[in-house]
Enzyme design. Structure first.
Site, PDB file in Angstrom:
ATOM      1  N   ASP A   1       0.570  -1.181   0.368  1.00 59.80           N
ATOM      2  CA  ASP A   1      -0.033   0.091  -0.491  1.00 59.80           C
ATOM      3  C   ASP A   1       1.322   1.394  -0.306  1.00 59.80           C
ATOM      4  O   ASP A   1       1.316   1.743   0.996  1.00 59.80           O
ATOM      5  CB  ASP A   1      -0.670  -0.227   1.250  1.00 59.80           C
ATOM      6  CG  ASP A   1      -1.772   1.318   1.493  1.00 59.80           C
ATOM      7  OD1 ASP A   1      -1.216   2.002   0.606  1.00 59.80           O
ATOM      8  OD2 ASP A   1      -2.918   1.004   1.585  1.00 59.80           O
ATOM      9  N   HIS A   2       0.518   1.526  -1.030  1.00 55.85           N
ATOM     10  CA  HIS A   2       1.702   3.121  -1.203  1.00 55.85           C
ATOM     11  C   HIS A   2       1.736   4.349  -0.794  1.00 55.85           C
ATOM     12  O   HIS A   2       3.248   4.574   0.164  1.00 55.85           O
ATOM     13  CB  HIS A   2       2.204   3.606  -2.390  1.00 55.85           C
ATOM     14  CG  HIS A   2       1.249   4.492  -2.593  1.00 55.85           C
ATOM     15  ND1 HIS A   2      -0.455   4.273  -2.980  1.00 55.85           N
ATOM     16  CD2 HIS A   2       1.857   5.807  -2.796  1.00 55.85           C
ATOM     17  CE1 HIS A   2      -0.526   5.316  -3.533  1.00 55.85           C
ATOM     18  NE2 HIS A   2      -0.089   6.248  -3.269  1.00 55.85           N
TER      19      HIS A   2
ATOM     20  N   ASP B   1     -11.156   2.288  -4.378  1.00 58.73           N
ATOM     21  CA  ASP B   1      -9.838   3.363  -4.991  1.00 58.73           C
ATOM     22  C   ASP B   1      -9.319   3.433  -3.599  1.00 58.73           C
ATOM     23  O   ASP B   1      -8.210   3.785  -3.454  1.00 58.73           O
ATOM     24  CB  ASP B   1     -10.459   3.968  -5.541  1.00 58.73           C
ATOM     25  CG  ASP B   1      -8.590   4.565  -6.357  1.00 58.73           C
ATOM     26  OD1 ASP B   1      -8.053   4.088  -6.435  1.00 58.73           O
ATOM     27  OD2 ASP B   1      -8.844   6.199  -6.811  1.00 58.73           O
TER      28      ASP B   1
ATOM     29  N   HIS C   1      -5.725   2.730   1.815  1.00 57.69           N
ATOM     30  CA  HIS C   1      -4.996   3.613   2.139  1.00 57.69           C
ATOM     31  C   HIS C   1      -5.393   4.555   3.304  1.00 57.69           C
ATOM     32  O   HIS C   1      -5.180   4.882   4.880  1.00 57.69           O
ATOM     33  CB  HIS C   1      -4.672   4.752   1.224  1.00 57.69           C
ATOM     34  CG  HIS C   1      -4.367   4.540  -0.365  1.00 57.69           C
ATOM     35  ND1 HIS C   1      -3.295   3.528  -0.252  1.00 57.69           N
ATOM     36  CD2 HIS C   1      -4.773   5.183  -1.679  1.00 57.69           C
ATOM     37  CE1 HIS C   1      -2.955   3.431  -1.657  1.00 57.69           C
ATOM     38  NE2 HIS C   1      -3.624   4.399  -2.290  1.00 57.69           N
TER      39      HIS C   1
HETATM   40  C1  BG6 Z   1      -3.552   5.699  -6.022  1.00 60.21           C
HETATM   41  C2  BG6 Z   1      -5.240   5.885  -6.773  1.00 60.21           C
HETATM   42  O1  BG6 Z   1      -3.791   4.110  -5.334  1.00 60.21           O
HETATM   43  O2  BG6 Z   1      -3.569   6.211  -4.958  1.00 60.21           O
HETATM   44  C3  BG6 Z   1      -5.335   7.278  -7.008  1.00 60.21           C
HETATM   45  O3  BG6 Z   1      -6.170   4.253  -7.465  1.00 60.21           O
HETATM   46  C4  BG6 Z   1      -5.290   8.434  -5.996  1.00 60.21           C
HETATM   47  O4  BG6 Z   1      -6.417   7.495  -7.439  1.00 60.21           O
HETATM   48  C5  BG6 Z   1      -3.634   7.766  -5.561  1.00 60.21           C
HETATM   49  O5  BG6 Z   1      -5.153   9.834  -7.025  1.00 60.21           O
HETATM   50  C6  BG6 Z   1      -2.883   8.758  -4.746  1.00 60.21           C
HETATM   51  O6  BG6 Z   1      -1.860   8.163  -4.281  1.00 60.21           O
HETATM   52  P1  BG6 Z   1      -1.345   9.779  -3.334  1.00 60.21           P
HETATM   53  O7  BG6 Z   1       0.732   9.206  -3.025  1.00 60.21           O
HETATM   54  O8  BG6 Z   1      -0.749  10.618  -4.717  1.00 60.21           O
HETATM   55  O9  BG6 Z   1      -1.503  10.208  -2.308  1.00 60.21           O
END
Ligand code: BG6
Length: 513
Positions: free
Chosen positions: A198-199, A256, A261
Site C-alpha cells: 500500500d504505497h 480506490d 489507504h
Molecule cells: C492511488 C489511487 O492508489 O492513490 C489514485 O488509485 C490516487 O486514484 C492515488 O490518486 C493517491 O496517491 P497519493 O500518493 O498521490 O496520495
C-alpha cells in the site's frame, strides 16, 4: 566518487542495513510505475548504500527490445524522473545491472526463458539465488503470473535463498473477490512470500504516526475518548481521473481509496501500542482496529455515508470538465468521485468517538491530513468576557503535500480586554530534516529485500478492509444515485458531506484557513 566504492561501501548504521543480494524481476517494466517510481527508488537506495552490490534487475515487457535498448530507454526516463542530483558513475554501475526479457505474461514459454535468464544473471552478479518478483501489471494477471512462476519452480525457497512476490492494489473489488485472490495465491506460495504494497505506508509522514504516538510521553495519555471529541481524515486531490477513466469508472472513490489507504491512516491513528515493532505485532494491532470498526447496516449506509460525483468547474483557476466528460468515462456514469462517512470503533479506547473520513477528486486543494479534535474546555470562566465561544484544540498530522504536525490552540490577543485568537504551533519536516530525495517506494523495496513485512498488508487485513466497505458497495449498487453530478469541480464535495458533521454539531477543518 568511484563507482565500486559507492557500491561496496559498508552499510551506514544511521540509515539501516544493506539489503540482501538479490534479483528484482519486474513484470511490466515498460510501464509508468517502473520509470516514475521503481527505477528512481532503486537508484536512491544505491546512493544511500542500501542496495547490495550483488544486485540486478530483470525486466519483462511486451516491447521487442534488446537489453541494450532497454537500458538506453530507462536511462532517458531516469533523467526525467530522478528525484535528486544524479551521480553518473553510480547510474552507470546501476544500469549495467538492468536486463531485459521481451515476452507476454500469458505465454508459458516466457517462464522457462526467465528461469534461464535468472541462472545467467545470478552467475554474473552473484545474487545468491534470492529473487523478488514485482508485478507492475494489471491485477488480472496476478494469479496467473504467480502460478506460472510456481509451475517452473521459481517460487521455491531452498538452500537458504528466498523468493518473494510484490503486488499492489487493487486486491480484488469486494470481499469475495479479495478472498478468492488470496486463496488462489496461497495455493501456490505461502503468506510470508507475498508482499502486498500500500504505497501510503511508504510515506515518511504515515510511518511517523507511530513514532509520534509511541516515542513521546505526552500524547498517549490523552489519546482516547476521554479527551478526544472526534477524528477527521481527509484525502483531498485536485486532479481528476487523468488517463485512468477506464479503471476508475469501475472502481470509484470508495474502492480506490478507502479499504486501503484510508484504512491505513485509521489503523495507525487508532491502534493500541504493539508489544514490539516486529511485523506481526504491529499488524495484529492494526487488524484489531479493522475488526472493531462498527459494521454498517443498510440504514447506516444511508445515514452515515455520502457519495458525490464532480461536474464541470474550476480548479486552481482552470476550467475543468465534468467527470462524465473525461476520457474512458461513460456520459451517464454513476461512479462516485467523492465519498465521506462517519464510522465508529467499538473498543474501549474509542467508544463513542466518531471518525469522519472524506476523499475525492477535483477538490479545491490537495491535502491529506488527520485532525485529532479534542474536547472543548469548559466555558464558565469566559462568561463575563468578550469571548463568545471556545474552539476545540486540534492536533493536525499533515501527510501531504505539507509534511509536519501542528497544534492549534487559543491564545489571548494582545490588548486590555480578554479576547482570544487561534494560533498554531508548527513542526515542518523539511525545516528539521531537509528534503530527502524520495519516491515513496525506497523503504518498501528495501523492506522486501531484507524480509521485513511490517509495512505490507496481510491477507486478513485486506479482507477486513473489504468487509467494512462491502455493505456500502451493496447498498449503493441497489440504489443508484439520481443526483449525479452533485458537486462542481473545485468545491469540497456535495453539501451532504458538510451536513454529516453539522448534524453532530461539528464541522470539517477548514483547510483554507
Ligand atoms: C492511488 C489511487 O492508489 O492513490 C489514485 O488509485 C490516487 O486514484 C492515488 O490518486 C493517491 O496517491 P497519493 O500518493 O498521490 O496520495
Amino acid at each position: 566518487m568511484a563507482l565500486t566504492e559507492t557500491a561496496s561501501a559498508p552499510a551506514n548504521p544511521k540509515v539501516g542495513r544493506t539489503a540482501d543480494p538479490c534479483v528484482m524481476v519486474i513484470f511490466g517494466v515498460t510501464g509508468d510505475l517502473t520509470r516514475r517510481k521503481l527505477i528512481p527508488a532503486l537508484y536512491n537506495l544505491a546512493s544511500q548504500h542500501l542496495l547490495s552490490r550483488e544486485f540486478a534487475v530483470v525486466g519483462i515487457g511486451r516491447n521487442p527490445m534488446t537489453t541494450e535498448e532497454a537500458r538506453q530507454k530507462l536511462s532517458e526516463d531516469f533523467k526525467q524522473f530522478a528525484t535528486g542530483p544524479v551521480d553518473p558513475d553510480l547510474w552507470e554501475w546501476f544500469s549495467r545491472r538492468l536486463h531485459y526479457l521481451p515476452g507476454n505474461f500469458d505465454d508459458p514459454k516466457i517462464y522457462n526463458q526467465l528461469k534461464e535468464t535468472l541462472e545467467k544473471v545470478e552467475k554474473d552478479h552473484g545474487t545468491h539465488g534470492n529473487v523478488f518478483f514485482y508485478l507492475a501489471t494489471a491485477p488480472d494477471y496476478f494469479c496467473d503470473i504467480v502460478r506460472s512462476l510456481a509451475n517452473v519452480g521459481l517460487m521455491k525457497e531452498e538452500n537458504g535463498h528466498w523468493r518473494r512476490v510484490i503486488i499492489e492494489k487493487p486486491f480484488g473489488h469486494d470481499l469475495d473477490s479479495a478472498r478468492a485472490l488470496n486463496q488462489h495465491l496461497l495455493k501456490v506460495v505461502s503468506e510470508n512470500q507475498i508482499y502486498r504494497i500500500d504505497h501510503y505506508l511508504g510515506k515518511e509522514t504515515v510511518q511517523n504516526i507511530l513514532a509520534f504516538r509511541f516515542a513521546n510521553g505526552i500524547f498517549e495519555p490523552i489519546w482516547n475518548r476521554r479527551y478526544i471529541d472526534n477524528v477527521q481524515i481527509s484525502v483531498a486531490e485536485t486532479v481528476g481521473v487523468e488517463k485512468r477513466g477506464d479503471y476508475y469508472d469501475k472502481a470509484g472513490a470508495l474502492r480506490d481509496m478507502v479499504p486501503n489507504h484510508i484504512m491505513q491512516l485509521i489503523t495507525l491513528t487508532a491502534m493500541e501500542p504493539p508489544i514490539s515493532f516486529e511485523a506481526n505485532a504491529v499488524r495484529d494491532e492494526q487488524a484489531k482496529i479493522l475488526h472493531a470498526i462498527q459494521p454498517f447496516s443498510s440504514e447506516d449506509v444511508l445515514s452515515k455515508t455520502i457519495r458525490g460525483q464532480y461536474g464541470e468547474g474550476t480548479v486552481d483557476g482552470q476550467r475543468v470538465p465534468a467527470y462524465r466528460a473525461e476520457p474512458g468515462v461513460p456520459p451517464d456514469s454513476k461512479t462516485e468521485t467523492f465519498v465521506a462517512m462517519k464510522l465508529l470503533i467499538d473498543n474501549w479506547r474509542w467508544a463513542g468517538v466518531p471518525f469522519f473520513l472524506r476523499t475525492g477528486k477535483r477538490l479545491p486543494s490537495r491535502s491529506t491530513h488527520i485532525v485529532i479534535e479534542f474536547r472543548r474546555a469548559p466555558f464558565v470562566l469566559f462568561r463575563e468576557t468578550q469571548v463568545d465561544d471556545l474552539t476545540p484544540n486540534q492536533l493536525i498530522m499533515h501527510i501531504q503535500p505539507e509534511e509536519g504536525i501542528s497544534l492549534r490552540f487559543a491564545a489571548k490577543t494582545p490588548g486590555p480586554a480578554m479576547r482570544l485568537g487561534e494560533v498554531d504551533m508548527d513542526f515542518n519536516y523539511a525545516d528539521y530534516f531537509g528534503q530527502t530525495p524520495s519516491t515513496g517506494y525506497e523503504r518498501l523495496l528495501h523492506d522486501c529485500m531484507i524480509g521485513d513485512p511490517t509495512l505490507f498488508q496481510r491477507a486478513d487485513m485486506v479482507e477486513a478492509g473489504w468487509s467494512i466497505v462491502t455493505p456500502m458497495l451493496d447498498v449503493w449498487k441497489a440504489l443508484p444515485p439520481r443526483n449525479f453530478p452533485n458537486y462542481p469541480a473545485g468545491k469540497w464535495g456535495p453539501k451532504e458531506a458538510d451536513e454529516l458533521l453539522e448534524r453532530d454539531g461539528r464541522s470539517w477543518r477548514n483547510i483554507e484557513k
